[in-house]
Design a protein around this motif. Structure first.
Motif, PDB file in Angstrom:
ATOM      1  N   GLY A   1       4.899  -2.936   3.058  1.00  0.00           N
ATOM      2  CA  GLY A   1       4.137  -3.989   2.378  1.00  0.00           C
ATOM      3  C   GLY A   1       4.618  -5.403   3.154  1.00  0.00           C
ATOM      4  N   TRP A   2       3.993  -6.410   2.719  1.00  0.00           N
ATOM      5  CA  TRP A   2       4.092  -7.766   3.426  1.00  0.00           C
ATOM      6  C   TRP A   2       4.311  -8.897   2.297  1.00  0.00           C
ATOM      7  N   THR A   3       5.306  -9.802   2.703  1.00  0.00           N
ATOM      8  CA  THR A   3       5.268 -11.127   1.752  1.00  0.00           C
ATOM      9  C   THR A   3       5.023 -12.256   2.721  1.00  0.00           C
TER      10      THR A   3
ATOM     11  N   CYS B   1      -1.800 -10.692   9.384  1.00  0.00           N
ATOM     12  CA  CYS B   1      -0.431 -10.020   9.288  1.00  0.00           C
ATOM     13  C   CYS B   1      -0.642  -8.520   9.000  1.00  0.00           C
ATOM     14  N   PHE B   2       0.266  -7.276   9.143  1.00  0.00           N
ATOM     15  CA  PHE B   2       0.383  -6.361   8.978  1.00  0.00           C
ATOM     16  C   PHE B   2       1.411  -5.784   8.198  1.00  0.00           C
ATOM     17  N   THR B   3       1.273  -4.861   7.219  1.00  0.00           N
ATOM     18  CA  THR B   3       2.337  -4.401   6.215  1.00  0.00           C
ATOM     19  C   THR B   3       3.510  -3.381   7.045  1.00  0.00           C
TER      20      THR B   3
ATOM     21  N   ILE C   1       1.009  -1.310  -0.065  1.00  0.00           N
ATOM     22  CA  ILE C   1       0.099   0.009   0.060  1.00  0.00           C
ATOM     23  C   ILE C   1       0.766   1.269  -0.063  1.00  0.00           C
ATOM     24  N   LYS C   2       0.499   2.243  -0.803  1.00  0.00           N
ATOM     25  CA  LYS C   2       1.377   3.453  -0.645  1.00  0.00           C
ATOM     26  C   LYS C   2       0.493   4.525  -1.012  1.00  0.00           C
TER      27      LYS C   2
END
Length: 638
Positions: A364-366, A353-355, A315-316
């Motif tokens: 972000g998150w992977t 989860c959380f970015t 997200i951005k």
């Protein structure tokens, strides 16, 4: 001046479309050059002076409409009945000092130029006066209608009425002189009263002064209360009922000290998977909107994953057209995303989860996700998306006449509408579906467009594949301007609702874009509703901080716990009250360095309900290129 308490709302041509102040950019130069008080500091000094003229302490509450009206008058405002009723509803029992500051941010003092401009519309002879009959007709029929008694009081004012005419130039001078004198008297009282001047509660400023920054960081002393803090609550004999209490000293305190290093290149650990070019992708846009009460709302999403996959999610802030020399404050707003799993057998969503990883402005998150439906909830700390004090700018022109006399949209307004189109085009396909358009309608008017109205819209404006084009959206707004014969007030309602200032700068909203990549299937993402970033999101944040944060118990009060979670970019504090009674916690950030928090106050108090948790504050660095120090003292008010 009570006889003209309804004047501002009654005569202001843009009264129904007037919203709060623009975001104040905090430049690097402003952070290092603070010899003189900032506008923010002056604002809070005026708030404090006005409040302490009516009350003995900033901890006292406003408990009636009359008290609210009196405090606002001492702050140089002249509130109308409608203004008072807006903030004191049938459900209101009390307002505290923080509420008072928020109200003053929203209710700007009327300028002499604004008053004169409003009256000039009624001055048919352009001689500086208005017939009493015309004044009476206007003030009792338009805007917030004044009563017969209120108008008669104006007409009977000495020195501004003669021969059946109202001298509005003299009246404006009297109005401004009275308001200025009221505020001046208030500040003088604060200056001569040493006890009030020492009172720390309510001396709210953003950031620290240059003098403060030169002080060494104190060693943590959670049990030690300074003498000045004791004096803050030393008033006696006050038995009124307040939400923040009338007791005068702290029972116990606990402090946190966190030193954060400079992050000069704004990079963290977020990296794209090597094979991402072969993954399937879904995207959606959205926006954080700052509400009048300071709350933030945003789109919420549902994401579907058909089969177990490795997912890369970011997200951005959304990049819009930028005019050279014009600020783009939304680009500095932090964005984040919570991913929760929907489960029919569970009442609450499960936090997955959380970015928290970051690469410049991208969070972000992977990781691997199983098949199913997920809820995506965007989040921002609110540190950089807040209502700020800034001088009122001249209102931008929205419509004009071309050489043939036809009404048209100005170039600047067309550019702004094009940006709004990009914000509400959630799937980014260059067209607006009915569903996308209705998110826009709900935001700006509170009502949806039904199928019949949408059919009429498609008949009259340019569409493609049953969706509205960018040109169609521009023409729709031009039609609205024509329907109002060029009156821009309704257009301004739309602009303010979308977060734009009078200068057409996006200051009270942050559009963002979410990208989801999956290696085994095509992910799907869809905006399902708009919701406040409190409520469910606050519960999620509290749960996350309680699971991961540093914990400190109030000495002697083991059921009152302060949790602090440190991330690379911000710090979040949560207060947990396990007792059966509400508690009031005083928070002091005065000795923090290079910090900004979402409350905009260095000193504040919060009331925590029994058996509950609440986010006390989010804190970020003012300047990421410099070290920042979080030093916060949490004290239990007895």
């Amino acid at each position: 001046m009570s006889e003209v308490m309804s004047l501002e709302m009654a005569i202001s041509p843009g009264s129904d479309a007037t919203f709060s102040s623009q975001r104040s950019d905090i430049s690097e130069g402003a952070r290092t050059k603070k010899c003189l008080p900032t506008e923010e500091e002056i604002f809070y000094m005026n708030c404090r002076a006005a409040y302490l003229t009516v009350f003995k302490s900033s901890l006292e509450n406003i408990i009636s409409k009359d008290q609210l009206y009196l405090a606002l008058q001492h702050a140089g405002r002249n509130p109308s009945r409608k203004t008072i009723n807006k903030y004191w509803t049938p459900q209101t029992a009390k307002l505290n000092f923080d509420d008072f500051c928020i109200i003053l941010k929203k209710e700007k003092p009327t300028s002499k130029a604004e008053l004169l401009k409003s009256f000039k519309q009624l001055d048919v002879n352009d001689d500086g006066s208005i017939l009493h009959s015309d004044l009476y007709k206007f003030l009792t029929k338009r805007g917030e209608k004044m009563t017969r008694e209120e108008v008669n009081a104006m007409i009977n004012l000495a020195g501004v009425n003669a021969d059946g005419r109202f001298d509005y130039i003299k009246f404006c001078k009297l109005y401004m002189t009275t308001s200025e004198q009221c505020l001046k008297t208030t500040l003088e009282k604060l200056e001569v009263d040493g006890k009030l001047r020492r009172q720390q509660f309510g001396s709210h400023t953003r950031g620290s002064s240059e003098k403060d920054r030169s002080l060494p960081l104190p060693k943590p002393s959670p049990r030690i209360i300074r003498k000045t803090d004791q004096e803050t609550f030393s008033d006696k004999g006050d038995t009124r009922n307040h939400s923040l209490g009338t007791t005068r000293k702290f029972k116990t305190s606990v402090s946190f000290t966190i030193i954060m290093g400079a992050n000069s290149n704004r990079n963290s650990k977020l990296t794209e998977p090597n094979s991402i070019k072969d993954w399937q992708c879904a995207q959606s846009r959205g926006c954080f909107f700052l509400e009048e009460d300071g709350d933030i709302i945003s789109h919420h999403y549902r994401m579907q994953i058909a089969q177990r996959s490795v997912v890369y999610l970011t997200i951005k802030p959304l990049k819009l057209s930028q005019v050279e020399g014009k600020p783009s404050p939304w680009l500095s707003v932090d964005t984040a995303l919570y991913i929760l799993k929907e489960n029919e057998s569970q009442a609450d969503l499960q936090l997955i989860c959380f970015t928290e990883l970051r690469n410049r402005e991208v969070f972000g998150w992977t990781g691997e996700l199983g098949p199913g439906v997920y809820c995506l909830i965007p989040s921002t700390t609110g540190c950089w998306l807040r209502k700020e004090i800034k001088p009122t700018t001249e209102e931008a022109q929205l419509v004009c006449r071309d050489e043939t006399g036809e009404l048209c949209l100005t170039k600047e307004f067309r550019s702004t509408l094009s940006d709004i189109f990009d914000i509400i085009d959630l799937d980014g396909n260059g067209l607006l579906s009915l569903e996308e358009y209705n998110f826009f309608e709900l935001r700006t008017s509170g009502e949806k467009c039904d199928e019949d109205a949408w059919a009429v819209c498609k008949e009259n404006f340019d569409t493609k594949k049953n969706e509205l084009t960018r040109q169609g959206f521009l023409d729709l707004n031009l039609m609205e301007a024509n329907d109002r014969e060029g009156d821009p007030r309704d257009l301004w309602v739309t602009l303010h609702s979308m977060g734009y200032s009078k200068a057409l700068e996006l200051t009270e909203a942050c559009p963002f874009v979410i990208d989801v990549y999956a290696d085994k299937c095509r992910p799907r993402i869809k905006a399902v509703h708009m919701e406040a970033c409190s409520g469910q999101l606050e519960k999620i944040i509290c749960k996350s901080v309680l699971n991961k944060g540093d914990t400190k118990v109030m000495d002697g009060y083991e059921n009152i716990v302060i949790h602090t979670d440190k991330r690379d970019t911000w710090i979040t504090s949560v207060i947990e009250n396990k007792t059966d009674n509400k508690v009031i916690i005083h928070v002091n950030n005065e000795l923090s360095r290079n910090c900004i928090n979402n409350r905009g106050l260095n000193i504040f108090a919060v009331e925590v309900a029994p058996k509950s948790t609440m986010v006390s504050q989010h804190v970020m660095p003012l300047n990421e290129r410099q070290e920042w120090i979080y030093y916060s003292v949490y004290s239990l008010i007895s």
